[in-house]
Design a protein around this motif. Structure first.
Motif, PDB file in Angstrom:
ATOM      1  N   LEU A   1     127.817 -26.993 -33.116  1.00 40.90           N
ATOM      2  CA  LEU A   1     127.649 -25.567 -33.707  1.00 40.90           C
ATOM      3  C   LEU A   1     128.744 -25.235 -34.701  1.00 40.90           C
ATOM      4  CD1 LEU A   1     127.352 -23.521 -30.303  1.00 40.90           C
ATOM      5  CD2 LEU A   1     125.689 -24.320 -31.916  1.00 40.90           C
TER       6      LEU A   1
ATOM      7  N   GLN B   1     119.677 -28.287 -36.500  1.00 42.02           N
ATOM      8  CA  GLN B   1     120.075 -27.003 -36.291  1.00 42.02           C
ATOM      9  C   GLN B   1     120.654 -26.314 -37.581  1.00 42.02           C
ATOM     10  OE1 GLN B   1     123.570 -26.621 -33.551  1.00 42.02           O
ATOM     11  NE2 GLN B   1     122.420 -27.599 -31.898  1.00 42.02           N
TER      12      GLN B   1
ATOM     13  N   ALA C   1     119.130 -24.697 -30.578  1.00 37.51           N
ATOM     14  CA  ALA C   1     120.220 -25.295 -29.918  1.00 37.51           C
ATOM     15  C   ALA C   1     119.784 -25.703 -28.461  1.00 37.51           C
ATOM     16  CB  ALA C   1     121.549 -24.314 -30.007  1.00 37.51           C
TER      17      ALA C   1
END
Lengths: 271, 320, 536
Positions: B115, B193, B240
């Motif tokens: 992330l 992502q 995610a």
């Protein structure tokens, strides 16, 4: 305005790179004169020099030669895997999108279930079922890709079906088959092709992963993943044994990735 | 009320998917040619008699009819009993209990790192002053997704640990030892992502409201962090959720390279030894992680996106 | 002529996109308390000028020439930081499409507050008070409640009020309104324009209104600039522009705008006693618990045009789809040429669909982007007529001639032709099936006035020559007035009015129709009153 956007420099470069690998698949002996599986024992673990551009391995085999022959192991198998995935996926996804809601719901449920199993685990489950080996590995990767192909193609076809031009065609008397043949297939072709190319780059990596884990072709096959695994033991002294097969994988996967990127980029047609 | 109902429906769906995943793997693995137990115990070195082998067979697989076995297995699993490993002869539960913490640590740290990468890439690709720099950041996701995980893992150990001696990989505590493998596993997870986030940002930037906010006199940074980014993350969250399952799969390769004794190692051994019960348990853990992460994301999205909170009442069906 | 200092002063502006000039040699000045309208069709460069003023052109645009100054400060030379202190503070911008111009994720109060946070040092509480005051000022009765509502909870008109509140929050010297009402229904449109007029009068701001709609400009602007192909075709006061237009392009625009002339007097073709081509009786359609259309009835005589007028959410699209038999009603019936369409056999249905063609609103999305124009028009020919290739070729040429399209377009793709041409292709495709009835859904709404006028001419020509029956659905009263013989006005799924079109336009019976007709732009002339500004 042209129907197909002209190829950008990035696409040309990607196609060029892939062409070189294609050459390696078709005519490996034109690119190298050494043998990929038998080495010269006294020449083992030689660092890269003019005679051996990428050095030699523990058995005195030329790494460059093995990489060139390795293209033949991974790339066609990855193509087989991706084709398996796209054909099965297009069948399931297309069937779901074009069927009655009940069938669509059932098939979508099956797709969801398959998607919930991580791809590598699903591939391993198939491998355990079919046994090890390059063809089995390709089949396993193809099956593990099917669910995501099916999901994307189902959604694509459904969104196409909702387009006003499809309804207009139906009102012009076009039947169900005509709608699929004349309108849905041509409009779905390009996005699905782009997706397939992207998935091809992922299949290459997945196959090499299976090879690395030892579930693909057995030694002494010059398979890239296997070469990396073998090179690990000599990493401290012979970095070239792991570096170059990895770079080959990286190059071909990146070129394929960029090509799919260029293919799926939205065209700026009308303001 | 409707959001409770929504949560309930999603929960039931999750259970159904898990059941489906169990069924699929169960029958796939049962279809295996040559009984794994037989292969294992017919080894002449063990010196077992046919009667003993048959006894083993009954012990390990419960009963002979596939349907009965299926019911038996699913009941056992609901009680947390995953059967016995044919290879090691110990309950699968024991194996999992030892391995799961390692892999969970790896997955959580790797996930958080991914992330961080995603946000860094998106910020760099949007806000860096020079166009070539922004373009370079935009190419990162494609590049990272082309890197073979085991290959980058090998080099992370070689360079960061052996050459630079920044972080050791052996003989350290459970968290320090996880940093390098998590770094390796985070790159391929971050790539899709970040790719999706970049696409989404590009789409959001084209929306009229972004132009409208610029006309208020907001700076580039302020528009990006306050408006563009929050409006672009929703699909990324879904992605995610999907990648959490992939993390567990990624553990197979990472744990091999970094010598960790987690689920990945367990899986590898199970595949090599055709240890069906272990593989089935690992698949169920992967699927559960996937389903749970998706459920969490699904319940989280309405909190981020207010227009999805009370959608039904505002959808106008007859609008022209 | 004017002794006041201009607020906005643009001189000899030239902008190009990727080397291609988009606007050239634009000079204009706006003054406090006055509204200047920038009129143009799509591609005229009007939005480019608006974006150039606020310095938010896309990266492919280059300023090739000229300067823009605001109260003596050059905008073309300002730094990015300097511009951020001007935007929102000295220039307020009201965007085009209210539905997508607010951040969907934030309460509207916070979005108004943002402009205060950026430009003032007010405390949080002060800002909140200021925002509540602004909300009230732009006409919200419950500012406290509105403050915390999200954009999706407001209607289009309400969103536009919020956007106006943002634009006027700091009483900027210049207000740019970029097509402020073109996405709104007529009744809402006039309310929003009234609000803008009021705010301008109170604050003395200078307003630059960008619009394609001559009628709106005539109602609201003091001065006008007509743009054509990125150049100024005419610059004039509103009054003289309408009384004695100087450029031929302005004259053409005026002639093509449906708002400024009623239908050419034609003998009433309303012949009763014949069997109606379409007969709708007591039709009710519901989605779940929501009734979209309730108890609608009308007849359409062969060879006439029935107009259906409704604002967004009125149920007109539902009605139309039910008319085609694409959805089934809860109750009531639709008869086409005397046959009930909900009890037909599949062969009858096929025959009826051939005879009754639907033509869509969006020029591009109703034509398959992967097929050539030839293939698109050929589709119904292949499907409905067994004749061979040679016959199809002849028919194809006939059809193109009918809709006045050149033959060389046949091998093009829809993305390669203009919107007006697309609509002609759609018409040709519909006519290929040799129908008696055409159902036209907002058929000209996406087109520029001049193109729209040509398409409307084509429609009446086709109707006369082929004796077609039209059902013409639109939100635009001026357009419908030009073409309809009979009329239904619907609102919230209910029929407000039904009957002879001219009758309804002259003497509307229902109060809703009366308001609707009063709010049609182009009926008052703002150019008259502000003489006092000119004299000072």
């Amino acid at each position: 305005m042209k129907r197909f956007a002209p190829l950008g420099p990035e696409s040309v470069l990607s196609i060029g790179v892939l062409a070189v690998f294609g050459l390696a698949i078709l005519f490996p002996s034109a690119l190298t004169h050494s043998d990929p599986t038998t080495g010269v024992a006294k020449d083992h673990l030689l660092a890269p020099d003019w005679a051996h551009w990428f050095g030699t391995d523990q058995l005195g085999r030329d790494v460059l030669t093995r990489i060139i022959y390795g293209a033949r192991e991974t790339l066609p198998a990855a193509l087989l895997a991706t084709l398996t995935g796209v054909v099965l996926g297009a069948f399931i996804g297309g069937l779901a999108a074009l069927s009655a809601p009940v069938v669509d719901g059932a098939l979508s449920g099956v797709i969801d279930v398959l998607l919930s199993i991580p791809e590598l685990l699903l591939a391993l489950t198939v491998v355990i079922l079919t046994g090890f080996g390059p063809l089995h590995a390709a089949l396993a990767v193809g099956i593990s890709q099917t669910a995501s192909f099916a999901r994307i193609i189902r959604n694509l076809v459904r969104s196409l079906r909702a387009m006003p031009y499809i309804e207009a065609a139906r009102l012009s008397g076009t039947g169900f088959g005509g709608m699929i043949w004349w309108h849905i297939l041509p409009n779905a072709f390009r996005p699905v092709l782009g997706l397939t190319v992207l998935r091809y780059s992922m299949a290459i990596l997945s196959l090499a992963t299976l090879g690395f884990l030892g579930y693909g072709a057995p030694p002494p096959t010059p398979e890239w993943g296997l070469m990396i695994a073998e090179g690990r033991d000599y990493l401290a002294t012979a970095w070239w044994m792991t570096t170059f097969p990895g770079l080959a994988l990286l190059t071909v996967a990146f070129a394929t990735n960029r090509l799919s990127h260029a293919m799926t980029r939205p065209r700026e047609d009308q303001p | 009320m409707s959001s409770f109902r929504h949560a309930g429906i999603q929960f039931i769906r999750a259970i159904l998917i898990l059941w489906g995943a169990f069924t699929v793997t169960f029958f796939l693995l049962q279809m295996m040619p040559g009984d794994a137990v037989m292969v294992r115990f017919m080894d002449p070195e063990l010196g077992l008699s046919p009667d003993q082998i048959e006894a083993m067979r009954v012990l390990y697989s419960g009963s002979s009819s596939p349907v009965l076995q299926y019911c038996h297995t699913i009941l056992r699993m609901l009680h947390g009993d995953f059967g016995y490993s044919v290879q090691l002869g110990v309950p699968v539960r024991t194996l999992i209990a030892a391995a799961l913490p390692v892999t969970l640590r790896l997955a959580v740290v790797g996930f958080i790192l991914s992330l961080v990468w995603t946000l860094l890439i998106a910020t760099g690709a949007s806000l860096l002053p020079a166009r070539p720099l922004r373009q370079a950041f935009q190419a990162i996701p494609g590049f990272w997704s082309a890197i073979p995980l085991y290959w980058s893992g090998i080099f992370i150990i070689q360079i960061l640990s052996f050459k630079l001696r920044l972080l050791p990989v052996v003989g350290v505590g459970p968290w320090e030892g996880i940093i390098l493998p998590a770094l390796a596993v985070s790159l391929p997870i971050a790539a899709p992502q970040a790719k999706l986030l970049l696409q989404q940002i590009e789409e959001t930037e084209r929306l009229p409201f972004v132009m409208a906010i610029r006309t208020k006199g907001a700076s580039q940074e302020s528009v990006f962090f306050r408006h563009i980014l929050p409006n672009s993350v929703t699909p990324c969250l879904t992605m995610a959720g999907l990648s959490f399952g992939e993390l567990i799969a990624g553990a197979i390769v990472t744990e091999t390279i970094f010598g960790l004794n987690g689920l990945g190692r367990l899986t590898r051994d199970a595949v090599s030894g055709q240890d069906v019960a272990v593989l089935q348990a690992v698949v169920m853990i992967g699927a559960t992680g996937f389903v749970a992460a998706n459920l969490a994301v699904d319940l989280l999205i309405p909190l981020i996106n207010p227009s999805l909170r009370s959608s039904a009442a505002w959808k106008e069906k007859s609008g022209s | 002529m004017n002794t006041q200092h201009p607020v906005l002063d643009i001189s000899h502006l030239g902008i190009s996109y990727d080397g291609k000039p988009a606007v050239e040699n634009i000079s204009l000045q706006t003054f406090p308390g006055r509204t200047m309208a920038l009129i143009g069709e799509s591609g005229s460069g009007k939005s480019t000028i608006a974006k150039a003023i606020i310095q938010l052109l896309p990266p492919s645009a280059r300023l090739t020439h000229g300067t823009i100054t605001l109260n003596g400060i050059s905008l073309t030379d300002a730094t990015p930081r300097g511009l951020n202190t001007i935007r929102g503070r000295q220039i307020g911008f009201i965007p085009q499409d209210p539905s997508s111009s607010l951040d969907p994720r934030l309460p509207v109060g916070r979005q108004i507050e943002e402009v205060l946070r950026l430009h003032t040092s007010q405390s949080r509480a002060e800002r909140r008070g200021h925002v509540l005051h602004l909300l009230e000022h732009v006409g919200f009765s419950e500012p406290e409640r509105r403050f915390s509502q999200f954009p999706h909870e407001l209607s289009g008109g309400m969103k536009q009020r919020v956007l106006i509140a943002i634009a006027v929050a700091l009483a900027p010297a210049l207000l740019i309104a970029d097509e402020p009402t073109s996405a709104l229904d007529v009744t809402i449109q006039s309310q929003i324009l009234d609000l803008l007029d009021r705010l301008r009068e109170e604050s003395g701001s200078s307003v630059l209104m960008i619009t394609h709609d001559l009628a709106v400009a005539r109602d609201r602007a003091h001065d006008m600039i007509v743009l054509q192909h990125g150049r100024i075709a005419e610059q004039n006061t509103t009054r003289s522009l309408f009384e004695s237009p100087r450029s031929s392009y302005t004259r053409k625009l005026l002639a093509d705008s449906p708002a400024f002339h009623s239908r050419p007097a034609t003998p009433a073709r309303f012949v009763s006693g014949m069997r109606p081509a379409i007969q709708v009786k007591d039709l009710t359609v519901a989605y779940g618990s929501q009734t979209a259309v309730s108890h609608l009835s009308f007849d359409v005589q062969p060879g006439t045009t029935h107009g259906i007028i409704g604002e967004s959410g009125s149920g007109k699209t539902t009605l139309l789809r039910c008319l085609m038999g694409l959805i089934s009603p809860q109750s009531g019936s639709v008869h086409v040429n005397g046959k009930d369409i909900f009890s037909e056999t599949s062969a009858e249905r096929r025959q009826r669909l051939r005879n009754m063609q639907l033509v869509y609103q969006n020029p591009w999305s109703s034509l398959d982007p992967r097929l050539t124009i030839r293939r698109i028009i050929e589709e119904p020919l292949r499907n409905y007529f067994p004749e061979g290739q040679a016959w199809r070729q002849t028919r194809l040429h006939e059809l193109l001639e009918r809709v006045h399209l050149p033959l060389h377009l046949l091998e093009r793709y829809p993305s390669e032709i203009s919107g007006g041409q697309c609509q002609r292709v759609a018409l040709a495709r519909a006519l290929a099936a040799q129908p008696d009835i055409l159902v036209l859904d907002e058929f000209v709404s996406a087109l520029d006035v001049t193109v729209q006028a040509r398409i409307l001419e084509l429609l009446s020509e086709l109707q006369k020559e082929l004796d077609l029956t039209f059902v013409f659905v639109s939100h635009d009263l001026a357009v419908v007035r030009q073409i309809a013989d009979t009329l239904s006005i619907i609102r919230y799924g209910k029929q407000e009015e039904y009957g002879d079109a001219e009758q309804i336009f002259r003497k509307p019976a229902s109060p809703y129709t009366q308001t609707l007709l009063q709010t049609i732009p182009g009926q008052k002339q703002n150019g008259n009153q502000p003489q006092k500004f000119l004299g000072s």
